[in-house]
Enzyme design. Sequence first.
Site, PDB file in Angstrom:
ATOM      1  N   ASP A  96      45.412 -28.402   9.271  1.00 35.46           N
ATOM      2  CA  ASP A  96      44.789 -29.286   8.530  1.00 35.46           C
ATOM      3  C   ASP A  96      45.480 -30.756   8.622  1.00 35.46           C
ATOM      4  OD1 ASP A  96      44.244 -27.210   7.264  1.00 35.46           O
ATOM      5  OD2 ASP A  96      44.516 -27.952   5.116  1.00 35.46           O
ATOM      6  N   LYS A 140      38.031 -31.727   4.595  1.00 37.60           N
ATOM      7  CA  LYS A 140      38.694 -31.685   3.660  1.00 37.60           C
ATOM      8  C   LYS A 140      38.875 -32.760   2.674  1.00 37.60           C
ATOM      9  CE  LYS A 140      43.693 -30.292   2.170  1.00 37.60           C
ATOM     10  NZ  LYS A 140      44.871 -29.694   3.059  1.00 37.60           N
ATOM     11  N   LYS A 162      36.599 -28.243   2.591  1.00 38.52           N
ATOM     12  CA  LYS A 162      37.844 -27.773   1.713  1.00 38.52           C
ATOM     13  C   LYS A 162      37.930 -28.747   0.646  1.00 38.52           C
ATOM     14  CE  LYS A 162      42.718 -26.831   1.935  1.00 38.52           C
ATOM     15  NZ  LYS A 162      43.758 -26.503   2.938  1.00 38.52           N
TER      16      LYS A 162
END
Length: 214
Positions: A89, A150, A175
């Site tokens: 991430d 995300k 996400k």
Amino acid sequence: MNRDDLAASIDHTVLGPETTLDDVKAVLDDASEYGMNACIPACYVEEAAEYAADVTLATVVGFPHGQHVPEIKRREGVEAWNDGADELDVVINVGRLKMGDTDAVRDELAELVAAVPIPVKVIIETALLTDEEKHAACQAAKDADAEMVKTSTGFADGGAEVDDVALMSEYLPVKASGGVGSWADAKAMFDVGAVRIGASSGVEIVDDFEQNAE
């Protein structure tokens, strides 16, 4: 969605500045028991991969502000993969994006994506962006061949919002991370296009689902 599908869609997370290896092991124990993934600091990835080989392990790159130079982000991602991370991430450089230098944002993401054979999720930090900038960030992530976008690091004011998830899902799977603490919260995100939830309360979300889902 059944209980197992929900659990597999949660990245059970511990990323605070005081996180210890014991904290990480507790999250891994929960993730293993419930069938969730885990998202942990990069410094513990090698030990975590040995401790809980059955857990899909995500870690963070350029965290939490995204202002590392591109080569450091790339090297950080490669080291994490070598240590046993299954997913990365990475935080975008918000300042570069706000300057309008989307080429730089895209290029550093593309370098990381090309350097590792594992999925890369791009944290765009929605609370700091205008809608126009959110579109630009998502397009940069898509052009860089990222796997997912995300919402948040959890270290800026604000977290996942339904409208942001809907916007982001126009580009890539999403996400939703930041402030998702119940099954109702998670369902609201899934309903507008999220495919993954990042939360420190993964256990509570799954338990809440089992108690309240119709």
